[in-house]
Design an enzyme around this catalytic site. Structure first.
Site, PDB file in Angstrom:
ATOM      1  N   ALA A   1       0.808  -1.220   0.000  1.00  0.00           N
ATOM      2  CA  ALA A   1       0.000   0.000   0.000  1.00  0.00           C
ATOM      3  C   ALA A   1       0.845   1.276   0.000  1.00  0.00           C
ATOM      4  CB  ALA A   1      -0.963   0.004   1.176  1.00  0.00           C
ATOM      5  N   THR A   2       2.078   1.203   0.472  1.00  0.00           N
ATOM      6  CA  THR A   2       2.925   2.393   0.394  1.00  0.00           C
ATOM      7  C   THR A   2       3.123   2.758  -1.074  1.00  0.00           C
ATOM      8  OG1 THR A   2       4.015   1.865   2.467  1.00  0.00           O
ATOM      9  CG2 THR A   2       5.185   3.362   0.990  1.00  0.00           C
TER      10      THR A   2
ATOM     11  N   ALA B   1      -1.956  -6.874   1.060  1.00  0.00           N
ATOM     12  CA  ALA B   1      -2.300  -8.241   1.471  1.00  0.00           C
ATOM     13  C   ALA B   1      -1.995  -8.512   2.940  1.00  0.00           C
ATOM     14  CB  ALA B   1      -1.546  -9.250   0.585  1.00  0.00           C
ATOM     15  N   HIS B   2      -0.926  -7.893   3.468  1.00  0.00           N
ATOM     16  CA  HIS B   2      -0.474  -8.316   4.808  1.00  0.00           C
ATOM     17  C   HIS B   2      -1.300  -7.770   5.966  1.00  0.00           C
ATOM     18  CE1 HIS B   2       1.886  -4.856   6.592  1.00  0.00           C
ATOM     19  NE2 HIS B   2       1.822  -4.434   5.346  1.00  0.00           N
TER      20      HIS B   2
ATOM     21  N   THR C   1       8.760  -7.583 -12.756  1.00  0.00           N
ATOM     22  CA  THR C   1       8.259  -8.961 -12.744  1.00  0.00           C
ATOM     23  C   THR C   1       7.290  -9.156 -11.589  1.00  0.00           C
ATOM     24  OG1 THR C   1      10.302  -9.720 -13.726  1.00  0.00           O
ATOM     25  CG2 THR C   1       8.978 -11.384 -12.590  1.00  0.00           C
TER      26      THR C   1
ATOM     27  N   CYS D   1       4.239   3.244  13.670  1.00  0.00           N
ATOM     28  CA  CYS D   1       5.231   4.098  13.020  1.00  0.00           C
ATOM     29  C   CYS D   1       5.775   5.124  13.999  1.00  0.00           C
ATOM     30  CB  CYS D   1       4.599   4.815  11.835  1.00  0.00           C
ATOM     31  SG  CYS D   1       3.861   3.670  10.684  1.00  0.00           S
TER      32      CYS D   1
HETATM   33  C1  PLP Z   1      -0.026  -0.587   6.675  1.00  0.00           C
HETATM   34  C2  PLP Z   1      -0.653   0.565   6.023  1.00  0.00           C
HETATM   35  C3  PLP Z   1      -0.110   1.121   4.854  1.00  0.00           C
HETATM   36  C4  PLP Z   1       1.186   0.641   4.255  1.00  0.00           C
HETATM   37  O1  PLP Z   1       1.022  -0.604   3.663  1.00  0.00           O
HETATM   38  P1  PLP Z   1       2.302  -1.479   3.228  1.00  0.00           P
HETATM   39  O2  PLP Z   1       1.719  -2.555   2.392  1.00  0.00           O
HETATM   40  O3  PLP Z   1       2.886  -1.969   4.504  1.00  0.00           O
HETATM   41  O4  PLP Z   1       3.216  -0.596   2.481  1.00  0.00           O
HETATM   42  C5  PLP Z   1      -0.782   2.169   4.264  1.00  0.00           C
HETATM   43  N1  PLP Z   1      -1.914   2.650   4.785  1.00  0.00           N
HETATM   44  C6  PLP Z   1      -2.471   2.153   5.911  1.00  0.00           C
HETATM   45  C7  PLP Z   1      -3.736   2.729   6.427  1.00  0.00           C
HETATM   46  C8  PLP Z   1      -1.852   1.104   6.566  1.00  0.00           C
HETATM   47  O5  PLP Z   1      -2.394   0.625   7.686  1.00  0.00           O
END
Ligand code: PLP
Length: 404
Positions: free
Chosen positions: A73-74, A202-203, A242, A328
């Site tokens: 998501a980053t 996904a995590h 990839t 964080c």
């Molecule tokens: C964890 C998180 C992210 C970052 O996601 P990653 O896949 O770890 O880069 C972004 N936004 C929110 C709200 C999150 O909780």
């Protein structure tokens, strides 16, 4: 019961064993590159990726062709914000976000600001809620994007994204949402909420780390972004590199499980969450709930224990994995920007601990964690002159959630 207990699911979730089972063949015999078009290894990998794309799309009500796989998501947030800013720079330079966004949304806006973009940071109320009317009022003829997270990763507050989406659609402004914490936990549908771009990972939903997606609307309106990673033209040129086939397979499987189990799971988790809350507040005074009492994620509990440093509480809880405020911001001593935005003040922000329960949390674990928290908070308060003084002078406001 196995110790230590993991209760930090808003930082990451364990991988569901059923997800891992689906992934394993793609580390072993089915290792092909999804971009190889000349042999069965590549075709097999490509088919697996397309199945996963369907699974991700189904969970959020999208079309598979609107899903771009990323590293998480980053990256998705960066692509959404920087990609839209670059694409629509000739239309305008104004972007609206909220003060409580994740760093992966905030930081790219700081860079854009340095490049001449005009960024509005909307305030939230004491629950961390954004007022959709503030979004409406902030939109100008220069506004190209509104980005408001669907649910907050620290305090669990769920945003009125449906109402915001109505406004952005009416005004013809693109709407991005960081939907990481909402997807798979509470209903989230890109069409019902008029979302144009959405970030997923996904995590945070029982899948593997290092794999995410960006939903990009294809029609009404057709959204275009300028890619931030260029290379082989993968993912329709939107994100070269990839593909992480095992990760993507796991992501798809995780989405399918959430789709089937979300309803029951959210009921179970909110039940456990309420139990934890009432056990703690039934035995301790001066405990404050952060975030909205009802409009919140089912698995999030965020509490401030007055007169107790969150960090000290975590150190005392040797067998329980929790976060102080935010994962964080716990690395530095600065108070969490999310808690500060709700106006609770630096002191209560430093008293704050986040509980994140999850698919594998048991009733027994809730009892254990509640007992430990009550014990350690009492120990720390016994050492606190401020707490004792408060009682001696009868200064403490009666703010007791005790329902018994
Ligand atoms: C964890 C998180 C992210 C970052 O996601 P990653 O896949 O770890 O880069 C972004 N936004 C929110 C709200 C999150 O909780």
């Amino acid at each position: 019961m196995k110790l230590p207990i993991y209760m930090d699911s808003l930082a990451t979730t364990p991988v569901d064993p059923r997800v891992l089972d689906k992934m394993l063949p793609y580390f072993k015999e089915r290792f092909g590159n999804a971009a190889s078009t000349t042999h069965p290894f590549g075709w097999d990998a490509e088919e697996a990726v397309e199945t996963a794309r369907d699974q991700v799309a189904d969970l959020i009500g999208a079309d598979a062709s609107e899903i771009i796989f990323t590293s998480g998501a980053t990256e998705s947030n960066n692509l959404a914000i920087v990609g839209a800013a670059r694409m629509y720079a000739d239309k305008g330079n104004h972007i609206i976000i909220s003060e409580t966004e994740h760093k992966a949304v905030l930081d790219p806006t700081y860079s854009l600001k340095a490049q001449g973009f005009d960024i509005t940071y909307l305030k939230v109320d004491k629950y961390g809620l954004i007022d959709p009317e503030d979004v409406r009022k902030s939109i100008t003829d220069k506004t190209i994007l509104v980005s408001i997270m669907a649910a907050n990763n620290e305090i669990g507050t769920v945003a009125p994204i449906g109402e915001i989406g109505k406004i952005t659609r009416e005004k013809g402004v693109l709407f991005h949402t960081d939907a990481v914490q909402a997807v798979g936990k509470i209903p989230f549908n890109v069409n019902e909420s008029n979302v144009d771009i959405a970030s997923l990972t996904a995590h945070k939903m029982y899948g593997p780390k290092g794999c995410g997606a960006l939903y990009v609307r294809k029609k009404e309106p057709r959204v275009k972004l300028i890619p931030i990673i260029e290379g082989g033209g993968h993912e329709n040129g939107m994100r070269s590199g990839t593909l992480n086939v095992p990760g993507i397979v796991g992501f798809g499987a995780a989405c399918e499980l959430c789709m089937n189990e979300m309803e029951d799971e959210s009921k179970r988790l909110s039940g456990l969450r309420e139990k934890l809350y009432f056990l703690i507040t039934g035995h301790l005074d001066e405990v404050y709930l952060n975030g909205h009492p009802e409009k919140r994620l089912p698995h999030n509990l965020n509490l401030a224990f007055r007169f107790v440093e969150g960090q000290s509480l975590l150190l005392g809880l040797k067998n329980v994995a929790l976060s102080a405020g935010s994962a964080c911001s716990s690395k530095n001593s600065n108070a969490s920007h999310v808690l500060m935005a709700t106006g609770i003040g630096e002191e209560l922000a430093s008293n704050t601990v986040r509980f994140g329960i999850h698919r594998f949390t048991t009733d027994e674990e809730i009892d254990y964690v509640a007992d430990e928290v009550i014990k350690v908070v009492k120990q720390l308060r016994d050492l606190s002159p401020l707490y004792k003084e408060g009682f001696a002078n009868n200064k403490l406001k009666s703010f007791n959630f005790n329902t018994n």
